[in-house]
Scaffold this active site. Structure first.
Site, PDB file in Angstrom:
ATOM      1  N   LEU A  65       0.802  -1.464   0.217  1.00  0.00           N
ATOM      2  CA  LEU A  65      -0.151   0.118   0.109  1.00  0.00           C
ATOM      3  C   LEU A  65       0.512   1.237   0.063  1.00  0.00           C
ATOM      4  O   LEU A  65       0.257   2.797  -0.279  1.00  0.00           O
ATOM      5  CB  LEU A  65      -0.954   0.177   1.184  1.00  0.00           C
ATOM      6  N   ASP A 306      -0.293  -9.751  -5.052  1.00  0.00           N
ATOM      7  CA  ASP A 306       0.830  -8.950  -5.418  1.00  0.00           C
ATOM      8  C   ASP A 306       0.799  -8.041  -5.802  1.00  0.00           C
ATOM      9  O   ASP A 306       1.873  -7.976  -6.662  1.00  0.00           O
ATOM     10  CB  ASP A 306       1.653 -10.668  -6.121  1.00  0.00           C
ATOM     11  N   GLY A 325       7.702  -4.640 -10.069  1.00  0.00           N
ATOM     12  CA  GLY A 325       6.545  -5.214  -9.952  1.00  0.00           C
ATOM     13  C   GLY A 325       4.881  -4.222 -10.689  1.00  0.00           C
ATOM     14  O   GLY A 325       5.131  -3.584 -11.353  1.00  0.00           O
TER      15      GLY A 325
END
Length: 417
Positions: A65, A306, A325
């Site tokens: 987050l 993920d 990512g």
């Protein structure tokens, strides 16, 4: 408020009402009744959605987050709003923050920031101080503050003895260690899966051996110490085989696979798009088949999004320099439903609670409300206008989808998209 979910089909393979089309009466955060043609209270809010399914609330074992420290990538408030609209009633939050979540104060802060949200958080405490791999963090203090498990996000423990000590230490309070598995020396300067695609594109490869060797080492240490580990985001066929063998020997090991690795292969790298730069890297079609089989035979326990928001400056650079990512919450259901059976997806999106010692989400009278609503029929593609995250680094943009998330209900919260 009294709410009735009207004519919904329950998907709960382990529950009493699996595949039944029923009404569900919700009141004061509890399920009051489940059955056909329930009598409706006069003041009831009736939610009737065409072709709606309902399952126990989805649980994600790996979400970043950003906040505190990386608010430009994501904030807790918007991240939890994104999770709720994506069907997730609970998420495990990685310690990829600044400062790193390696002490009780940061764990408390995360809990405070999430108060009042429809989606609940379960912070993961860093395994080592600063996630630097040099000294164990304050594991027991973090557990007392509400940390659900311990791991250094996307970092393997180089020091085998320190990892051994961690496995021994957390047994005193039934802790579970997350063992991200990648040998950094074998990875080297690699950026994609080692293979024909990498060679053709001139990109430095990361061999599957980098993951497999570390998985094997961690399993040997687990066998020596006892205790429990969770290996996140397996990506190779050999890794799946190693975990399958370890489970057959009775080791307390669980593992997950990321949505992107169930949907994509390294063939997408032809575009040199940095959205596809992930850790672990996207692998081959043969590896993907092995991951599917690992889900079917329960070698792989759960599926994770993920979800990892990356600020734009981390992706709008040359492939070699880009950060790893992808966001994954918003695209998870549609992308999975396009490639896997519904019952299997639901089983794997709800299995995390049992792994990490939480009570199950039950669809039965008297149970706490913890539900996800969704459909399965519609087909389409995942597009940019469906992204709710602050960051837009979505590896699954343009991928075929099936169905959509309608909303969640948890305790007294009701979110309908």
């Amino acid at each position: 408020m009294t709410t009735v979910l009207k004519s919904v089909t329950i998907v709960d393979p382990k529950g009493a009402h699996h595949n039944q089309c029923v009404d569900i009466h919700l009141e004061e955060g509890l399920i009051q009744a489940v059955g056909e043609n329930l009598a409706l209270p006069q003041d009831a809010q009736v939610i009737e959605l065409p072709n709606a399914f309902v399952s126990p609330g989805w649980f994600d074992t790996s979400v970043v987050l950003g906040e505190p420290g990386y608010e430009a990538a994501e904030t807790i408030a918007n991240g939890l709003h994104t999770a709720a609209s994506s069907g997730f009633t609970e998420i495990m939050v990685q310690p990829h923050t600044l400062p790193v979540a390696d002490n009780a104060a940061v764990i408390h802060l995360l809990h405070q920031k999430a108060l009042g949200q429809a989606t609940a958080i379960h912070p993961i405490g860093a395994l080592t101080m600063g996630s630097a791999g040099q000294a164990l963090a304050e594991l027991y203090d973090m557990q007392q503050a509400g940390a659900i498990a311990f791991g250094d996000y996307k970092k393997s423990m180089k020091n085998a003895n320190l990892f051994k000590i961690a496995l021994q230490y957390v047994q005193d309070f039934k802790g579970r260690v997350l063992a991200y598995s990648e040998d950094e020396n074998l990875r080297g300067n690699g950026v994609v899966n080692e293979g024909s695609t990498a060679t053709r594109l001139g990109l430095k490869g990361i061999p599957g051996l980098a993951e497999e060797l570390q998985v094997a080492r961690n399993l040997f240490l687990l066998e020596y110490t006892g205790g429990a580990i969770h290996i996140p985001t397996l990506s190779t066929a050999k890794s799946v085989a190693l975990v399958r063998e370890a489970k057959a020997r009775g080791l307390n090991v669980t593992c997950s696979v990321a949505v992107a690795h169930l949907v994509l292969t390294d063939a997408v790298l032809e575009s040199f798009d940095t959205r596809y730069k992930l850790s672990p890297p996207l692998r081959t079609a043969q590896d993907r088949e092995a991951l599917w089989e690992g889900l079917r035979d329960n070698t792989i326990d759960c599926i994770t999004t993920d979800h990892h928001p990356v600020a734009i400056e981390g992706k709008k650079v040359e492939f070699d320099l880009a950060l790893d990512g992808s966001i994954g919450l918003e695209s998870a259901w549609g992308a999975l439903a396009a490639v896997l059976p519904m019952d299997l997806i639901i089983e794997k999106l709800t299995a995390g609670r049992a792994i990490f010692g939480l009570p199950p989400a039950v669809i039965a009278p008297g149970a706490a409300v913890n539900l996800t609503l969704f459909t399965t029929a519609e087909t389409g593609t995942f597009t940019a206008d469906q992204i709710r995250s602050t960051s837009k680094n979505a590896a699954l943009l343009g991928q075929p989808t099936r169905g959509k998330v309608l909303g969640i209900a948890r305790e007294k919260h009701l979110i309908i998209n």
